[in-house]
Scaffold this motif. Sequence first.
Motif, PDB file in Angstrom:
ATOM      1  N   HIS A  17      45.090  28.769  33.827  1.00  0.00           N
ATOM      2  CA  HIS A  17      46.445  28.616  33.338  1.00  0.00           C
ATOM      3  C   HIS A  17      47.431  28.772  34.474  1.00  0.00           C
ATOM      4  O   HIS A  17      47.222  29.587  35.367  1.00  0.00           O
ATOM      5  N   GLN A  18      48.500  28.002  34.433  1.00  0.00           N
ATOM      6  CA  GLN A  18      49.579  28.271  35.377  1.00  0.00           C
ATOM      7  C   GLN A  18      50.923  28.195  34.668  1.00  0.00           C
ATOM      8  O   GLN A  18      51.099  27.442  33.704  1.00  0.00           O
ATOM      9  N   GLN A  19      51.865  29.016  35.097  1.00  0.00           N
ATOM     10  CA  GLN A  19      53.185  29.074  34.476  1.00  0.00           C
ATOM     11  C   GLN A  19      54.203  29.567  35.505  1.00  0.00           C
ATOM     12  O   GLN A  19      53.850  30.309  36.428  1.00  0.00           O
ATOM     13  N   ILE A  20      55.463  29.173  35.313  1.00  0.00           N
ATOM     14  CA  ILE A  20      56.503  29.750  36.164  1.00  0.00           C
ATOM     15  C   ILE A  20      56.832  31.124  35.607  1.00  0.00           C
ATOM     16  O   ILE A  20      57.139  31.264  34.415  1.00  0.00           O
ATOM     17  N   ALA A  21      56.688  32.145  36.420  1.00  0.00           N
ATOM     18  CA  ALA A  21      56.898  33.517  35.939  1.00  0.00           C
ATOM     19  C   ALA A  21      57.159  34.452  37.107  1.00  0.00           C
ATOM     20  O   ALA A  21      56.873  34.133  38.263  1.00  0.00           O
ATOM     21  N   ASP A  22      57.702  35.618  36.782  1.00  0.00           N
ATOM     22  CA  ASP A  22      57.855  36.681  37.770  1.00  0.00           C
ATOM     23  C   ASP A  22      56.648  37.615  37.649  1.00  0.00           C
ATOM     24  O   ASP A  22      56.029  37.708  36.589  1.00  0.00           O
ATOM     25  N   VAL A  23      56.353  38.289  38.740  1.00  0.00           N
ATOM     26  CA  VAL A  23      55.239  39.248  38.728  1.00  0.00           C
ATOM     27  C   VAL A  23      55.805  40.587  39.190  1.00  0.00           C
ATOM     28  O   VAL A  23      56.346  40.693  40.293  1.00  0.00           O
ATOM     29  N   TYR A  24      55.652  41.591  38.325  1.00  0.00           N
ATOM     30  CA  TYR A  24      56.164  42.918  38.676  1.00  0.00           C
ATOM     31  C   TYR A  24      54.999  43.881  38.907  1.00  0.00           C
ATOM     32  O   TYR A  24      54.073  43.976  38.100  1.00  0.00           O
ATOM     33  N   VAL A  25      55.099  44.597  40.043  1.00  0.00           N
ATOM     34  CA  VAL A  25      54.013  45.475  40.498  1.00  0.00           C
ATOM     35  C   VAL A  25      54.529  46.893  40.678  1.00  0.00           C
ATOM     36  O   VAL A  25      55.613  47.093  41.232  1.00  0.00           O
ATOM     37  N   GLU A  26      53.764  47.855  40.200  1.00  0.00           N
ATOM     38  CA  GLU A  26      54.084  49.269  40.466  1.00  0.00           C
ATOM     39  C   GLU A  26      52.845  49.993  40.954  1.00  0.00           C
ATOM     40  O   GLU A  26      51.789  49.912  40.326  1.00  0.00           O
ATOM     41  N   ASP A  27      52.989  50.689  42.059  1.00  0.00           N
ATOM     42  CA  ASP A  27      51.884  51.486  42.609  1.00  0.00           C
ATOM     43  C   ASP A  27      50.568  50.721  42.695  1.00  0.00           C
ATOM     44  O   ASP A  27      49.510  51.240  42.327  1.00  0.00           O
ATOM     45  N   GLY A  28      50.654  49.519  43.154  1.00  0.00           N
ATOM     46  CA  GLY A  28      49.439  48.758  43.435  1.00  0.00           C
ATOM     47  C   GLY A  28      48.832  48.034  42.251  1.00  0.00           C
ATOM     48  O   GLY A  28      47.815  47.357  42.391  1.00  0.00           O
ATOM     49  N   ILE A  29      49.456  48.172  41.078  1.00  0.00           N
ATOM     50  CA  ILE A  29      48.925  47.516  39.875  1.00  0.00           C
ATOM     51  C   ILE A  29      49.966  46.540  39.323  1.00  0.00           C
ATOM     52  O   ILE A  29      51.165  46.845  39.306  1.00  0.00           O
ATOM     53  N   ILE A 432      49.719  40.160  49.789  1.00  0.00           N
ATOM     54  CA  ILE A 432      49.986  41.486  49.234  1.00  0.00           C
ATOM     55  C   ILE A 432      48.648  42.092  48.873  1.00  0.00           C
ATOM     56  O   ILE A 432      47.843  41.472  48.167  1.00  0.00           O
ATOM     57  N   VAL A 433      48.378  43.283  49.391  1.00  0.00           N
ATOM     58  CA  VAL A 433      47.103  43.917  49.061  1.00  0.00           C
ATOM     59  C   VAL A 433      47.380  45.328  48.545  1.00  0.00           C
ATOM     60  O   VAL A 433      48.131  46.091  49.159  1.00  0.00           O
ATOM     61  N   GLY A 434      46.858  45.621  47.387  1.00  0.00           N
ATOM     62  CA  GLY A 434      47.124  46.925  46.766  1.00  0.00           C
ATOM     63  C   GLY A 434      48.608  47.176  46.597  1.00  0.00           C
ATOM     64  O   GLY A 434      49.083  48.302  46.744  1.00  0.00           O
ATOM     65  N   GLY A 435      49.374  46.103  46.328  1.00  0.00           N
ATOM     66  CA  GLY A 435      50.817  46.238  46.101  1.00  0.00           C
ATOM     67  C   GLY A 435      51.653  46.295  47.368  1.00  0.00           C
ATOM     68  O   GLY A 435      52.874  46.374  47.305  1.00  0.00           O
ATOM     69  N   ARG A 436      51.021  46.248  48.543  1.00  0.00           N
ATOM     70  CA  ARG A 436      51.760  46.306  49.816  1.00  0.00           C
ATOM     71  C   ARG A 436      51.809  44.929  50.470  1.00  0.00           C
ATOM     72  O   ARG A 436      50.808  44.232  50.528  1.00  0.00           O
ATOM     73  N   VAL A 437      52.973  44.582  50.981  1.00  0.00           N
ATOM     74  CA  VAL A 437      53.091  43.320  51.730  1.00  0.00           C
ATOM     75  C   VAL A 437      52.511  43.552  53.119  1.00  0.00           C
ATOM     76  O   VAL A 437      53.028  44.365  53.887  1.00  0.00           O
TER      77      VAL A 437
END
Length: 488
Positions: A17-29, A432-437
């Motif tokens: 599936h693909q969609q235009i969306a935002d992705v929100y990350v907190e503490d690596g998740i 981005i790995v584990g929430g870090r750029v």
Amino acid sequence: SSSKLLIKGGTVVNAHHQQIADVYVEDGIIVAVQPNIKVPDDVTLLDATGKYVMPGGIDPHTHLAMEFMGTETIDDYFSGQAAALAGGTTMHIDFVIPVNGSLVAGFEAYEKKAKKSCMDYGFHMAITKWDESVSREMEIMVKEKGINSFKFFMAYKGSLMINDELLLQGFERCKSLGALAMVHAENGDAVFEGQKRMIELGITGPEGHALSRPAVLEGEATARAIRLAKFVNTPLYVVHVMSIDAMEEIAKARKSGQKVIGEPVVSGLVLNDSGLWDPEFITAAKYVMSPPIREAGHDKALQAALSTGVLQLVGTDHCVFNSTQKAFGIDDFRKIPNGVNGIEERMHLVWDTMVESGQISVTDYVRITSTECARIFNIYPRKGAILAGSDADIIIFNPNSSFEISASSHHSRTDTNIYEGRKGKGKVEVTIVGGRVVWKDDELKVVPGCGKYIEMPPLSYLFNGIDKADAKYRSSLKAPVKRFKSTS
Ligand code: URP
Ligand code: ZN
Ligand code: ZN
């Protein structure tokens, strides 16, 4: 302290599936994937408008800091992973080599090597000999150490190779543990004869490596491994599928319903050996790997097989030696350490070869570079997906930018690159790995020691149906037993 990251406006791509969306990350998740997420305070904001936001690549086949052919691969867990991250790969599965025949000692040695990891990793275990203690230790690996796959060698006669009897025992053991049997499929006895033939003919250069182990020997071993796996009734994973011969055996088995997985590697997909065997030793020796890079035609056929699902995921077999190490074989190709680079180039080359060329879709790209690997090794959807709850291993990919490969700019420690000068469309702009750029604006900011070991549980899903088939087989054995009963 909590870290927050918001990726705005990109096209989020998963395997289906693909969609235009935002992705929100907190503490690596990953916490949320949806359109128009409100920008929170103290957030790192990334604009992905016009770009793809995809799961980081997972490389199912690497050899970092591996002792092999009298030397050690020069990319270790830091340099190899740094290279991976610069190329959009955020996890890899490396092959643990036993120490003095002990799997436990091998595991501990690799735990140490991996202490400097800057991204998550998992382990396969290479089986380098076969006896009772190895069989016993396999259980420890599966039940206590998070390993669910074992690679057996049908080649490298005199060192790693085991015969069919032991291979069968190994397959049986994998089956009883719910683990996946993997094979390096080349007929090692025939390779040995082929090598002698080359030396007798005075062909001692790198081309002798390829000539001594042609595709027919890969086809033979692949067919044999598939049939032995069928006899045992256990799933099989064929690593580094390099030829039409091997691919067609896999296609046939899969068509018949047998559980066989085929892994092509980047070198086999994008290179062929026309013009490869330059008279200059080092220029040619850098391409030496096993099975070898084949004649033109195999590459295109493997691409086609990948696009139709005959082959399921792409690895690299990243196993890097520098020119000094390759020169061990200057007088005899049998001493050239086998292995090529790819961990940094895989995501770009697969995009260019498969998507840009129109052979597969963007969702398929995510499947063959990431999701399928996570599924097979039972770590999905923690890895291989951009979903709420998944690890934040993410890339931002710009399909309108371009990449160029060179040893002068790559992050591997090796001094050559088998893809030197290669250019193409598409670029991993952010990793981005584990929430870090860690990769942005062509700059790498990796943190040694923050990579985690990902335990891979037994593969119960893959063994669904196999128990039933076994029960049916056992009950089919009853009738003849009666027929031969003694009448005394
Ligand atoms: O040439 C190769 N493939 N080197 C790495 C070891 C292996 O067989 O995968
Ligand atoms: Zn191999
Ligand atoms: Zn390998």
